[in-house]
Structures are given as C-alpha cells and as structure tokens.
Write a protein that holds these residues in place. Structure first.
Motif, PDB file in Angstrom:
ATOM      1  N   GLN A  78       0.840  -1.193   0.000  1.00  9.70           N
ATOM      2  CA  GLN A  78       0.000   0.000   0.000  1.00  9.70           C
ATOM      3  C   GLN A  78       0.874   1.241   0.000  1.00  9.70           C
ATOM      4  O   GLN A  78       1.884   1.309   0.713  1.00  9.70           O
ATOM      5  CB  GLN A  78      -0.900   0.002   1.238  1.00  9.70           C
ATOM      6  CG  GLN A  78      -2.005   1.055   1.230  1.00  9.70           C
ATOM      7  CD  GLN A  78      -3.173   0.674   0.342  1.00  9.70           C
ATOM      8  OE1 GLN A  78      -3.409  -0.511   0.108  1.00  9.70           O
ATOM      9  NE2 GLN A  78      -3.897   1.663  -0.164  1.00  9.70           N
ATOM     10  N   THR A 113      -6.660   2.188  -7.478  1.00 10.33           N
ATOM     11  CA  THR A 113      -7.159   3.294  -6.669  1.00 10.33           C
ATOM     12  C   THR A 113      -8.662   3.093  -6.496  1.00 10.33           C
ATOM     13  O   THR A 113      -9.220   2.086  -6.936  1.00 10.33           O
ATOM     14  CB  THR A 113      -6.875   4.638  -7.347  1.00 10.33           C
ATOM     15  OG1 THR A 113      -7.597   4.695  -8.594  1.00 10.33           O
ATOM     16  CG2 THR A 113      -5.394   4.807  -7.630  1.00 10.33           C
ATOM     17  N   GLU A 148      -3.112   6.238  -1.208  1.00  9.46           N
ATOM     18  CA  GLU A 148      -4.429   5.705  -1.568  1.00  9.46           C
ATOM     19  C   GLU A 148      -4.356   4.634  -2.647  1.00  9.46           C
ATOM     20  O   GLU A 148      -5.390   4.229  -3.180  1.00  9.46           O
ATOM     21  CB  GLU A 148      -5.321   6.863  -2.059  1.00  9.46           C
ATOM     22  CG  GLU A 148      -5.520   7.978  -1.049  1.00  9.46           C
ATOM     23  CD  GLU A 148      -6.153   7.470   0.244  1.00  9.46           C
ATOM     24  OE1 GLU A 148      -7.112   6.672   0.150  1.00  9.46           O
ATOM     25  OE2 GLU A 148      -5.677   7.867   1.325  1.00  9.46           O
TER      26      GLU A 148
END
Length: 251
Positions: free
Chosen positions: A158, A189, A161
């Motif tokens: 990750q 996303t 975002e």
C-alpha cells in the motif's frame, strides 16, 4: 511497452516492489562470508545497485561503499539514500573502478542481466580486474536447468491511496542462453485499476557452466540460497549464493 520501460518509468515504485526483501539479512550474510573468505578490506562495490538499500547497510557496517547501475533514476534515489557513497552509471558487463576493491556484490539475481554468456564472461573479468588480491565477488544465481516456469512470487503493498500487486517469475524455454523475468504490476485506486506487464531478457546459465566461467580466475564456493545460515550447496537446489575469491598471482 518496451523491454525495460517499466523498470525506468516506475523507478519511484521500485522500493515498494521490493518491500518484502530483507536487505539487512542479505547484507549481513555476505559480510559474514566476506569475513570468512575475504582479505579483511573494506572497499565495497554493489553492482546493479538499484536504489541503494544494500549500499546503505554496508556503509552502516563501516565499509567504504559505492554502487553502479544502468538506470539513472535509480541512481538518483540511491544518492539521496546514501549521500556519502559514490555512484556511477555503467554497464555491469564492462565496468571500471578508480581504486581496487575488496568486495563486489550483486544481489537479487541481477547477475543474469548480462546480455548473453559472452557479456557474463565480461562481467566476471571486470570484477576480477577490479578486486584486490584475495578480494571477493559475491552474487546469487538461478540454474536454468532447474527453472519451473509455473512458479512465481506475488505480494501486495500500500502507498497512500494506491494498492499495488506485484508478481514475478522466471521463464526458460529449455534451450539456449536466454531466459526471462516476467513481471506484472497492478495499481488500484478507488476509481481505476492499471496493469503493466513486462519481460526482462536475461542470460540463462547452468551452475556447471557458471563455475566453468569463474574457476580460471576465482576460487569458487557455492552455498544454499539461505541468508540466515551458511550451508554448502546441496547440488540439487536451483538457487545458490556464489562466493568467488580472486586467485593469488603465481610467483
């Protein structure tokens, strides 16, 4: 996308792609091997250094460390990570150094980026020229005869975002001196998913061929691909760590 375009265009994501790699354990293991087989010197070069995480660990361990790579964006990141190190844009198959070295490393199977057996031989010759007497050349490699085209590794990471999924695996046709590293990256996303596929051409070599290339100028020691223990290669597994000590000149 061209053969190495992904490597260039996503240089900012390279560390994320390699987030599951234990750089410290790898660096510590090679330092132990250097203590056993080396000349006690501290001048180090990391070939195909990427963004410099291994260089960082060698610097922190008291080495005078440097790196080379063919990718300038990678070297720019490495210079930020290791401002006290020197980095150069060079082809690993034919590189030069300003001062003799005591240890040369090449991690993450990058030795296979040499373009064919002739270039691999040139890389070995370059390492030999660059080392002090008793200096050590360490790298990991995969035996072409033991590649399983169905195997791959995958992990997810990750960043802000965005979610990234990385998948990579070796592929070998079963003949010749070419294999490839097949890589895919998926970026997701909230609204979209993008997928990149890339294939890096690499030299295919068996361990017997590799040892034959090394032995005229190096004393060769082969170990299991385990950075937690120092275990001699069992002559069965297809991944190994090579520790190559520059032979002394004959009187």
């Amino acid at each position: 996308m061209s053969v190495n375009a992904l490597y260039t265009d996503l240089s900012g994501y390279y560390d994320l792609m390699c987030v599951d790699i234990d750089y410290q354990a790898q660096s510590n293991a090679i330092r132990r091997l250097h203590q056993i087989f080396g000349n006690e010197g501290k001048r180090h070069l990391d070939v195909a250094c990427g963004t410099g995480p291994h260089v960082r660990h060698f610097l922190d361990a008291g080495f005078t460390s440097s790196g080379l790579d063919i990718n300038q964006p990678m070297l720019d990141i490495a210079a930020q990570r290791c401002p006290e190190a020197s980095f150069s844009l060079q082809d690993m198959s034919r590189f030069e150094v300003n001062e003799p070295l005591d240890l040369i490393t090449c991690f993450l199977y990058s030795i296979h980026y040499n373009d064919g057996l002739d270039k691999l031989g040139d890389c070995i010759a370059s390492a030999h020229r660059a080392l002090n007497e008793g200096g050590v050349f360490c790298f990991n490699a995969v035996d072409k005869q033991r590649i399983d085209n169905e195997l791959f590794v995958k992990h997810t990471a990750q960043q802000a975002e965005e979610t990234f999924s990385f998948r990579s695996g070796w592929h070998y046709s079963g003949q010749g001196e070419r294999q490839s590293l097949r890589l895919s990256i998926e970026k997701t996303t909230a609204e979209t998913t993008q997928v990149w596929h890339d294939e890096h051409p690499m030299v295919a070599v068996s361990f017997s061929e590799l040892i034959a290339l090394l032995e005229p100028t190096f004393e060769v020691h082969v170990f299991e691909h385990d950075y937690q223990t120092i275990t001699p290669w069992d002559n069965v597994s297809g991944n190994a760590i090579f520790v190559c000590v520059k032979r002394e000149r004959l009187a």
